[in-house]
Design an enzyme around this catalytic site. Structure first.
Site, mmCIF file in Angstrom:
data_model
loop_
_atom_site.group_PDB
_atom_site.id
_atom_site.type_symbol
_atom_site.label_atom_id
_atom_site.label_comp_id
_atom_site.label_asym_id
_atom_site.label_seq_id
_atom_site.Cartn_x
_atom_site.Cartn_y
_atom_site.Cartn_z
ATOM 1 N N GLY A 227 0.849 -1.184 0.000
ATOM 2 C CA GLY A 227 0.000 0.000 0.000
ATOM 3 C C GLY A 227 0.883 1.231 0.000
ATOM 4 O O GLY A 227 1.986 1.210 0.549
ATOM 5 N N GLN B 138 3.236 9.975 0.962
ATOM 6 C CA GLN B 138 4.496 9.232 1.093
ATOM 7 C C GLN B 138 5.425 9.453 -0.088
ATOM 8 O O GLN B 138 6.604 9.114 -0.023
ATOM 9 C CB GLN B 138 4.224 7.728 1.239
ATOM 10 C CG GLN B 138 3.498 7.356 2.528
ATOM 11 C CD GLN B 138 3.295 5.856 2.626
ATOM 12 O OE1 GLN B 138 2.326 5.329 2.094
ATOM 13 N NE2 GLN B 138 4.221 5.165 3.273
ATOM 14 N N CYS C 171 5.431 0.358 7.890
ATOM 15 C CA CYS C 171 5.118 1.455 6.965
ATOM 16 C C CYS C 171 6.379 1.793 6.185
ATOM 17 O O CYS C 171 7.454 1.897 6.776
ATOM 18 C CB CYS C 171 4.650 2.674 7.759
ATOM 19 S SG CYS C 171 4.294 4.114 6.733
ATOM 20 N N LEU C 172 6.238 1.949 4.867
ATOM 21 C CA LEU C 172 7.407 2.272 4.044
ATOM 22 C C LEU C 172 8.072 3.563 4.498
ATOM 23 O O LEU C 172 9.272 3.752 4.301
ATOM 24 C CB LEU C 172 6.993 2.392 2.566
ATOM 25 C CG LEU C 172 6.592 1.086 1.878
ATOM 26 C CD1 LEU C 172 6.003 1.377 0.504
ATOM 27 C CD2 LEU C 172 7.774 0.136 1.760
ATOM 28 N N HIS D 233 -4.928 2.115 7.250
ATOM 29 C CA HIS D 233 -3.543 2.594 7.384
ATOM 30 C C HIS D 233 -3.253 3.676 6.331
ATOM 31 O O HIS D 233 -2.721 4.737 6.642
ATOM 32 C CB HIS D 233 -2.577 1.414 7.233
ATOM 33 C CG HIS D 233 -1.128 1.795 7.278
ATOM 34 N ND1 HIS D 233 -0.278 1.401 8.288
ATOM 35 C CD2 HIS D 233 -0.370 2.547 6.430
ATOM 36 C CE1 HIS D 233 0.937 1.905 8.052
ATOM 37 N NE2 HIS D 233 0.907 2.600 6.922
ATOM 38 N N GLU D 234 -3.660 3.410 5.082
ATOM 39 C CA GLU D 234 -3.391 4.377 4.009
ATOM 40 C C GLU D 234 -4.240 5.632 4.186
ATOM 41 O O GLU D 234 -3.778 6.752 3.950
ATOM 42 C CB GLU D 234 -3.658 3.752 2.629
ATOM 43 C CG GLU D 234 -2.869 2.485 2.320
ATOM 44 C CD GLU D 234 -1.375 2.607 2.577
ATOM 45 O OE1 GLU D 234 -0.831 3.726 2.502
ATOM 46 O OE2 GLU D 234 -0.752 1.579 2.896
ATOM 47 N N HIS E 119 -2.749 8.112 6.402
ATOM 48 C CA HIS E 119 -1.726 8.967 5.775
ATOM 49 C C HIS E 119 -2.361 10.230 5.194
ATOM 50 O O HIS E 119 -1.773 11.305 5.252
ATOM 51 C CB HIS E 119 -1.004 8.215 4.645
ATOM 52 C CG HIS E 119 0.098 7.310 5.114
ATOM 53 N ND1 HIS E 119 1.211 7.765 5.780
ATOM 54 C CD2 HIS E 119 0.256 5.970 5.011
ATOM 55 C CE1 HIS E 119 2.020 6.735 6.053
ATOM 56 N NE2 HIS E 119 1.460 5.632 5.600
HETATM 57 NI NI NI Z 1 2.294 3.689 5.726
#
Ligand code: NI
Length: 179
Positions: A45, A50, A93-94, A135-136, A139
């Site tokens: 995701g 991000q 998370c990236l 989660h996304e 963001h």
């Molecule tokens: Ni994330």
């Protein structure tokens, strides 16, 4: 084209996102680049902030862990309802490399969104996809999964967060299916 993934400490992760008004080829190019960036980082995701873009857009592809699932694009999503039951899952998370922590979230949601051609959807979603969407979605709301942790847990990861913010720890492709 690969975008640079923005990590913890960057202002864009704490910046208000704007509604997308033009659903056009330019947006579809951003979507394609986001998928490319996400796959390169071995994520499942990725949200626009991000990749340094403060717009209400995220992409998900759960295919690596669920064969029935494929690419999904969420333009201008709005979570309308959360289900009553919750579960726990260890999220990553990236944008927060190396940190993984258990997060409790509702197991189902009702969400409205558009696809990359402007078509509107109103869906009830449960299971792992519902978690990844939340989660996304966070963001887009300037929220990171670590914000959901207890103050004790937060204090335990403080040092690592500092290292990420100072660039000592960078994003690397992992096989952990980060969000
Ligand atoms: Ni994330």
């Amino acid at each position: 084209m690969l975008y640079e993934i923005q990590t913890y400490g960057k202002d864009v992760l704490r910046t208000k996102t704007e509604k997308i008004l033009q659903i056009d080829d330019n947006l579809r190019e951003i979507v394609a680049n986001m998928f490319e960036t996400m796959y390169a980082a071995e994520g499942i995701g990725l949200a626009a902030p991000q990749v340094d873009n403060s717009i209400r857009l995220f992409v998900i592809d759960l295919a690596p862990i669920d064969e029935e699932e494929g690419r999904r694009v969420f333009v201008n999503p709005k979570i309308l309802e959360f289900g009553d039951t919750q579960d726990e899952y260890e999220e990553g998370c990236l944008s927060i490399p190396t940190i993984k922590e258990i997060v409790t979230r509702p197991t189902s949601i009702r969400i409205t969104y558009q696809d990359m051609y402007g078509k509107h959807y109103d869906e009830e979603i449960d299971g792992f996809l519902a978690r990844v969407i939340q989660h996304e979605y966070d963001h887009l709301e300037k929220t990171l999964f670590i914000d959901h942790l207890s103050s004790l847990k937060k204090s335990l990861i403080k040092k690592t967060l500092k290292k990420i913010a100072s660039g000592e720890i960078e994003v690397e492709a992992s096989e952990n299916f980060e969000l």
